[in-house]
Enzyme design. Structure first.
Site, mmCIF file in Angstrom:
data_model
loop_
_atom_site.group_PDB
_atom_site.id
_atom_site.type_symbol
_atom_site.label_atom_id
_atom_site.label_comp_id
_atom_site.label_asym_id
_atom_site.label_seq_id
_atom_site.Cartn_x
_atom_site.Cartn_y
_atom_site.Cartn_z
ATOM 1 N N GLN A 127 0.846 -1.196 0.000
ATOM 2 C CA GLN A 127 0.000 0.000 0.000
ATOM 3 C C GLN A 127 0.881 1.245 0.000
ATOM 4 O O GLN A 127 1.655 1.460 0.933
ATOM 5 C CB GLN A 127 -0.864 -0.024 1.257
ATOM 6 C CG GLN A 127 -1.680 1.231 1.460
ATOM 7 C CD GLN A 127 -2.267 1.267 2.852
ATOM 8 O OE1 GLN A 127 -2.741 0.258 3.357
ATOM 9 N NE2 GLN A 127 -2.226 2.422 3.492
ATOM 10 N N SER A 130 1.980 6.920 2.002
ATOM 11 C CA SER A 130 2.884 7.898 2.638
ATOM 12 C C SER A 130 3.984 8.364 1.702
ATOM 13 O O SER A 130 4.482 7.606 0.879
ATOM 14 C CB SER A 130 3.541 7.293 3.878
ATOM 15 O OG SER A 130 2.569 6.798 4.748
ATOM 16 N N SER A 162 5.642 -0.782 3.417
ATOM 17 C CA SER A 162 5.948 -2.102 3.979
ATOM 18 C C SER A 162 5.904 -3.153 2.877
ATOM 19 O O SER A 162 4.953 -3.201 2.096
ATOM 20 C CB SER A 162 4.916 -2.482 5.044
ATOM 21 O OG SER A 162 4.919 -1.537 6.078
ATOM 22 N N GLU A 245 -7.891 -1.179 7.225
ATOM 23 C CA GLU A 245 -6.602 -1.388 7.889
ATOM 24 C C GLU A 245 -6.807 -1.507 9.399
ATOM 25 O O GLU A 245 -6.237 -2.372 10.055
ATOM 26 C CB GLU A 245 -5.664 -0.225 7.573
ATOM 27 C CG GLU A 245 -4.312 -0.340 8.275
ATOM 28 C CD GLU A 245 -3.332 0.743 7.854
ATOM 29 O OE1 GLU A 245 -3.755 1.909 7.734
ATOM 30 O OE2 GLU A 245 -2.158 0.432 7.641
ATOM 31 N N GLU A 373 -0.194 10.433 18.308
ATOM 32 C CA GLU A 373 -0.872 11.737 18.355
ATOM 33 C C GLU A 373 -2.097 11.750 17.438
ATOM 34 O O GLU A 373 -3.144 12.301 17.785
ATOM 35 C CB GLU A 373 0.098 12.861 17.938
ATOM 36 C CG GLU A 373 1.192 13.166 18.942
ATOM 37 C CD GLU A 373 2.319 12.149 18.912
ATOM 38 O OE1 GLU A 373 2.377 11.321 17.976
ATOM 39 O OE2 GLU A 373 3.152 12.161 19.854
HETATM 40 C C1 LIG Z 1 6.733 0.239 10.453
HETATM 41 C C2 LIG Z 1 6.027 1.175 9.532
HETATM 42 C C3 LIG Z 1 5.337 0.674 8.439
HETATM 43 C C4 LIG Z 1 4.674 1.548 7.555
HETATM 44 N N1 LIG Z 1 4.065 1.029 6.451
HETATM 45 C C5 LIG Z 1 3.469 1.855 5.569
HETATM 46 C C6 LIG Z 1 2.896 1.353 4.361
HETATM 47 O O1 LIG Z 1 2.945 0.147 4.099
HETATM 48 N N2 LIG Z 1 2.337 2.225 3.489
HETATM 49 C C7 LIG Z 1 2.279 3.569 3.728
HETATM 50 O O2 LIG Z 1 1.725 4.299 2.916
HETATM 51 N N3 LIG Z 1 2.832 4.094 4.867
HETATM 52 C C8 LIG Z 1 3.433 3.263 5.780
HETATM 53 N N4 LIG Z 1 4.002 3.783 6.922
HETATM 54 C C9 LIG Z 1 4.011 5.233 7.125
HETATM 55 C C10 LIG Z 1 3.122 5.708 8.256
HETATM 56 O O3 LIG Z 1 1.771 5.672 7.871
HETATM 57 C C11 LIG Z 1 3.615 7.109 8.628
HETATM 58 O O4 LIG Z 1 4.903 6.993 9.155
HETATM 59 C C12 LIG Z 1 2.722 7.771 9.636
HETATM 60 O O5 LIG Z 1 1.438 8.016 9.111
HETATM 61 C C13 LIG Z 1 3.323 9.103 10.151
HETATM 62 O O6 LIG Z 1 3.709 9.921 9.095
HETATM 63 P P1 LIG Z 1 5.178 10.570 9.030
HETATM 64 O O7 LIG Z 1 6.169 9.464 9.290
HETATM 65 O O8 LIG Z 1 5.283 11.308 7.759
HETATM 66 O O9 LIG Z 1 5.247 11.552 10.256
HETATM 67 P P2 LIG Z 1 4.625 13.026 10.302
HETATM 68 O O10 LIG Z 1 3.219 12.989 9.815
HETATM 69 O O11 LIG Z 1 5.567 13.971 9.655
HETATM 70 O O12 LIG Z 1 4.592 13.293 11.862
HETATM 71 C C14 LIG Z 1 5.721 13.763 12.605
HETATM 72 C C15 LIG Z 1 5.292 13.969 14.049
HETATM 73 O O13 LIG Z 1 4.279 14.999 14.095
HETATM 74 C C16 LIG Z 1 3.103 14.503 14.750
HETATM 75 N N5 LIG Z 1 1.915 15.035 14.114
HETATM 76 C C17 LIG Z 1 1.650 15.108 12.783
HETATM 77 N N6 LIG Z 1 0.428 15.646 12.570
HETATM 78 C C18 LIG Z 1 -0.103 15.907 13.783
HETATM 79 C C19 LIG Z 1 -1.343 16.462 14.212
HETATM 80 N N7 LIG Z 1 -2.273 16.849 13.343
HETATM 81 N N8 LIG Z 1 -1.550 16.588 15.563
HETATM 82 C C20 LIG Z 1 -0.608 16.184 16.468
HETATM 83 N N9 LIG Z 1 0.605 15.666 16.095
HETATM 84 C C21 LIG Z 1 0.843 15.517 14.788
HETATM 85 C C22 LIG Z 1 3.174 12.992 14.561
HETATM 86 O O14 LIG Z 1 2.428 12.305 15.548
HETATM 87 C C23 LIG Z 1 4.660 12.726 14.665
HETATM 88 O O15 LIG Z 1 5.052 12.643 16.013
HETATM 89 C C24 LIG Z 1 4.681 2.937 7.813
HETATM 90 C C25 LIG Z 1 5.356 3.442 8.932
HETATM 91 C C26 LIG Z 1 6.037 2.589 9.765
HETATM 92 C C27 LIG Z 1 6.781 3.171 10.940
#
Ligand SMILES: Cc1cc2nc3c(=O)[nH]c(=O)nc-3n(C[C@H](O)[C@H](O)[C@H](O)COP(=O)(O)OP(=O)(O)OC[C@H]3O[C@@H](n4cnc5c(N)ncnc54)[C@H](O)[C@@H]3O)c2cc1C
Length: 408
Positions: A127, A130, A162, A245, A373
């Site tokens: 999927q 991100s 993933s 999901e 969060e």
């Molecule tokens: C093990 C793993 C597997 C994954 N697998 C997939 C996958 O298969 N496909 C896919 O598409 N994605 C995948 N992801 C991505 C995952 O969905 C994102 O990492 C996640 O949604 C957070 O986005 P970001 O890493 O860009 O962090 P950001 O969105 O940049 O967030 C950074 C920080 O800001 C905080 N924050 C952001 N917005 C807000 C808000 N509105 N209010 C309060 N705090 C906030 C967050 O909580 C975090 O602490 C995976 C991630 C991991 C770790």
């Protein structure tokens, strides 16, 4: 909630249990920890075996590779298989997230072609939502799909995908219109991961494995019939995937409690059972009530789904509490075990560094599928009915939203 099996469900449970006893490996069989490649191959064999026995995707229609049964049959299967060592949740992203999208949006011909191969893990799916600048705010993504004739040309980058390195197909969310608000300019497609213009680069994590990847699209061409849903309807399609999901991971997401309980029952410290230590007892009690709460919330959601409802925002509760608890338990257990916690040799340490591995991977679980969060925001807004957080880009055309890439 009624957790008692009906006579038909009890019969199904007996059949499943009997089959598992004959075909699945017991937990703690002393097997050495495996490489990711070996685990992947094992998982494929397991899924094939399950499909051959007619237990794959129990709630999917038979013509799409399922068994034509109900969500409750799936729950019974999950409960029974969790007592064994098989990698049953390994392809949960494909089957749990992409499967429903294909089921909902693809043509009849595509469904009959793609879904049975997905159910048996002959084809693996990933999927791709991100991006480097769009995670929590996934609707802010920038990977573009531009229509040329009856084809779409995709350019951009996904991240944290993933299993992309093992995948045959992926569901990809793209921006098809920058003139409208960020939610209205998205469209969902599926794409062959081996086709020209798709490059997958694994990302190595601190535990040594590469669970997720970067995926680059460079003029990747796909036909219009690989579009899932309406042009501009990608946000609605994405919500359907994310809702599924929640349901899919609620069955397989570890909270660490059963493993910790097992450890407490078997570990001795200075000749005494560790279970007599007051600090251990207090921590165990705290974990138990969190575990019981997560289970009750998950059962409540499953009961609602079994009655024809959709997984609700309450699922965020299980994710929030379960993921943090898994990490807390791993940290606590590793301290209890001292150096033995890092030993993989089964004769010396039965757990084979299970908790050390969890210490290294569990932070990721607190981010995957929505961060702590974001889960708190969902609970506050959708369960407790608190006001929505302010959205500065509300109603703005996507092209007008300021970004770090724009120069004055
Ligand atoms: C093990 C793993 C597997 C994954 N697998 C997939 C996958 O298969 N496909 C896919 O598409 N994605 C995948 N992801 C991505 C995952 O969905 C994102 O990492 C996640 O949604 C957070 O986005 P970001 O890493 O860009 O962090 P950001 O969105 O940049 O967030 C950074 C920080 O800001 C905080 N924050 C952001 N917005 C807000 C808000 N509105 N209010 C309060 N705090 C906030 C967050 O909580 C975090 O602490 C995976 C991630 C991991 C770790």
């Amino acid at each position: 909630m009624d957790f008692k099996d009906s006579p038909e469900q009890a019969e199904f449970r007996r059949t499943v249990r009997q089959w598992l006893q004959q075909n699945a490996r017991p937990k703690n069989d002393g097997a050495q920890r495996k490489s990711q490649g070996e685990l992947y191959e094992e998982a494929k064999l397991w899924y094939q075996k399950v499909a051959d026995a007619g237990f794959a995707c129990l709630d999917w229609p038979k013509e799409y590779g399922g068994a034509g049964l109900s969500q409750l049959h799936k729950v019974i299967w999950s409960q029974e298989v969790s007592a064994f060592a098989e990698p049953d949740g390994y392809f949960v992203i494909g089957i749990g997230n992409c499967g429903p999208a294909i089921m909902h949006f693809a043509s009849e011909e595509q469904k009959r072609d793609l879904l049975p191969r997905m159910a048996s893990a002959e084809d693996v799916w990933c999927q791709m939502f991100s991006e480097p600048s769009a995670g929590s705010d996934v609707a802010g993504l920038r990977t573009s799909a531009v229509k040329r004739g009856d084809k779409w040309i995709i350019n951009g980058q996904k991240i944290w995908t993933s299993g992309a390195q093992h995948s045959d197909y992926g569901v990809v969310l793209c921006r098809t219109d920058t003139e409208v608000s960020k939610y209205r300019g998205l469209t969902m497609f599926f794409i062959d991961m081996h086709q020209p213009g798709v490059e997958v680069r694994p990302i190595k994590q601190m535990d040594g494995d590469a669970h997720f990847n970067e995926v680059f699209f460079n003029d990747a061409e796909i036909p219009d019939h690989q579009r899932l849903g309406e042009v501009g309807g990608g946000w609605g399609a994405a919500l359907l995937v994310l809702m599924n999901e929640r349901l899919a991971i609620s069955g397989v997401q570890p909270d660490g409690f059963p493993e910790f309980l097992q450890l407490v029952k078997t570990l001795r410290l200075d000749g005494e059972p560790i279970s007599s230590d007051p600090l251990v007892k207090a921590f165990l009690a705290e974990c138990y009530y969190r575990h019981a709460g997560v289970k009750a919330a998950s059962n409540r959601m499953l009961t609602a789904v079994a009655k024809g409802g959709m997984p609700g925002a309450e699922a965020a509760l299980g994710k929030l509490v379960g993921a943090a608890m898994n990490q807390d338990i791993a940290n606590f257990a590793l301290q209890l075990m001292d150096g033995a916690g890092a030993v993989m040799e089964p004769e010396l340490a039965r757990q084979q560094a299970h908790f050390q591995k969890t210490v290294l991977f569990s932070p990721g679980i607190r981010l995957a599928g929505g961060t702590d969060e974001v889960m708190r925001n969902i609970i506050a807004e959708q369960v407790l009915g608190m006001p929505q957080e302010p959205r500065a880009d509300k109603g703005m055309a996507f092209k007008d939203i300021p970004s770090g890439n724009q120069h004055p």
